[in-house]
Design a protein around this motif. Sequence first.
Motif, mmCIF file in Angstrom:
data_model
loop_
_atom_site.group_PDB
_atom_site.id
_atom_site.type_symbol
_atom_site.label_atom_id
_atom_site.label_comp_id
_atom_site.label_asym_id
_atom_site.label_seq_id
_atom_site.Cartn_x
_atom_site.Cartn_y
_atom_site.Cartn_z
ATOM 1 N N UNK A 23 83.378 38.199 85.177
ATOM 2 C CA UNK A 23 82.180 37.471 84.773
ATOM 3 C C UNK A 23 82.043 37.335 83.273
ATOM 4 N N UNK A 24 81.357 36.251 82.869
ATOM 5 C CA UNK A 24 81.044 36.060 81.457
ATOM 6 C C UNK A 24 79.541 35.845 81.323
ATOM 7 N N UNK A 25 78.971 36.242 80.176
ATOM 8 C CA UNK A 25 77.528 36.105 80.000
ATOM 9 C C UNK A 25 77.141 34.662 79.687
ATOM 10 N N UNK A 26 75.877 34.303 79.938
ATOM 11 C CA UNK A 26 75.404 32.985 79.508
ATOM 12 C C UNK A 26 75.589 32.844 77.995
ATOM 13 N N UNK A 27 76.059 31.677 77.575
ATOM 14 C CA UNK A 27 76.456 31.476 76.187
ATOM 15 C C UNK A 27 75.369 31.758 75.165
ATOM 16 N N UNK A 97 88.149 29.850 77.714
ATOM 17 C CA UNK A 97 88.128 28.376 77.656
ATOM 18 C C UNK A 97 89.221 27.742 78.534
ATOM 19 N N UNK A 98 89.732 28.509 79.499
ATOM 20 C CA UNK A 98 90.785 27.947 80.365
ATOM 21 C C UNK A 98 90.334 26.686 81.091
ATOM 22 N N UNK A 99 89.050 26.595 81.395
ATOM 23 C CA UNK A 99 88.520 25.455 82.156
ATOM 24 C C UNK A 99 88.950 24.122 81.521
ATOM 25 N N UNK A 100 89.077 24.124 80.179
ATOM 26 C CA UNK A 100 89.485 22.871 79.510
ATOM 27 C C UNK A 100 90.934 22.517 79.828
ATOM 28 N N UNK A 117 87.725 30.498 83.217
ATOM 29 C CA UNK A 117 86.772 30.924 82.183
ATOM 30 C C UNK A 117 86.250 29.750 81.360
ATOM 31 N N UNK A 118 85.006 29.881 80.902
ATOM 32 C CA UNK A 118 84.458 28.955 79.905
ATOM 33 C C UNK A 118 84.548 29.624 78.529
ATOM 34 N N UNK A 119 83.478 29.531 77.738
ATOM 35 C CA UNK A 119 83.553 30.018 76.348
ATOM 36 C C UNK A 119 83.170 31.487 76.210
ATOM 37 N N UNK A 260 90.543 30.917 66.834
ATOM 38 C CA UNK A 260 89.882 30.029 67.789
ATOM 39 C C UNK A 260 88.377 30.018 67.521
ATOM 40 N N UNK A 261 87.692 29.127 68.211
ATOM 41 C CA UNK A 261 86.241 29.037 68.049
ATOM 42 C C UNK A 261 85.657 28.316 69.246
ATOM 43 N N UNK A 262 84.352 28.356 69.361
ATOM 44 C CA UNK A 262 83.685 27.615 70.431
ATOM 45 C C UNK A 262 82.278 27.250 70.010
ATOM 46 N N UNK A 263 81.825 26.105 70.531
ATOM 47 C CA UNK A 263 80.457 25.659 70.330
ATOM 48 C C UNK A 263 79.673 26.049 71.581
ATOM 49 N N UNK A 264 78.607 26.786 71.370
ATOM 50 C CA UNK A 264 77.787 27.195 72.510
ATOM 51 C C UNK A 264 76.582 26.263 72.626
#
Length: 377
Positions: A23-27, A97-100, A117-119, A260-264
Amino acid sequence: SWSTVLKEKSEDMIHVLQFPYNGEPPGDRLIKTKLTNNKDHFVRNHGGVPDIDADKWTLDIGGLVKNPQKLTLAQLQDESIFPRQSNIVTLQCSGTRRIEQIHEYPGDGDELINAPWCEGAISTARWTGVSLKKVIKHCGGLVDNADNIEFFGADTYFKKGNVHNYIVSVPWRKVKVHEVLLAWEMNGEPLPRIHGHPLRVVVFGYIGARSVKWLYKIRAIHRPSTAPVQLKEYLYYSPQIGKQNAQYSNGFSIQDMPVSSAMITPKNMDQIIHSGHIRLAGWAYSGGGHWPVRVEVSGDGGSIWYEVPAENMSTKYFYAWRTWWIDLPVDAEGWLEMCVRCWDNAMNTQPTFVRSAWNWDLHVTSSAHRVKVYSIN
Ligand code: MTE
Ligand code: MO
């Protein structure tokens, strides 16, 4: 019981697999704090969660060390034997970020291993324990030119009809510089069961996969481990490799995480009513002993980049991510492609598109993160 394990995590974790618990937490909550609350720290499990009695548990250290030993937790925690080490360290799963990549092309499609996974498969904690180098020195040091250290996790999991322990290794040169911690504390609390109680490995700057949970055995060896997780998983394949022609020898073993980076904020497909600017926020990270020095964003798909002001980035630590935010000037109405990329202190930056670095096993999605939003002026 399982329900007490579940209570260790926030109820609204996003479960990317039904079983095992992943699981991952809400961004939004993820980037609110520099250190992630233990309840919100992402979880990546290959199998079940062992229930280990810390009082009966020992750490078995052997292989190519001078004096093989079994140490209790009390011995490891005895500060007259081992000085304590605490570090703020970001753990990042190579599947972040595998979903991408799945959207680009599904690749392996082995969803039992390759969680979508997402971000949020990244989190940061202050880990406390003892440097593995000190423990190996306590065992008289390495013999016979040993050059890798193998870790055994007490959990078991199934792959392709076989049952395996979770076993991986790291090179001694990583241990030597005190970047491998044996940790029993996470943010000042005893290690939660789901994060490896009573003892886990934390390898700074490497993919999360090397940070073995429920550690019970260590072996000094020649060359990397030949256990299935080390040999057959976490390989980075060239773009010509796919399901039909994949051979393990076509991939190289992933260790250091790249920048790497991500926009939440905003999220993909958000509609935003604005008056001249849009607030962007997210995280940036670089592994391998590097750290983020600059974050840049674009509102036009990556033609013009704006630097995030330094004061909008969280404090720099050697082994941790930085959160960031910026108010990006926007005058257009309609669809905009927001992007973020990070530069680290070694001047590395991110690939431009997901397809620039697509790989069959769908690891390390580190391209500039792109989010499409509809802007209304
Ligand atoms: N250790 C054991 N024993 N079993 C596992 O399944 N998963 C690894 C690593 N250590 C794993 C493990 C992977 S792939 C990651 S990304 C990290 O643990 C995640 O650590 P966390 O669940 O504490 O966030
Ligand atoms: Mo992972």
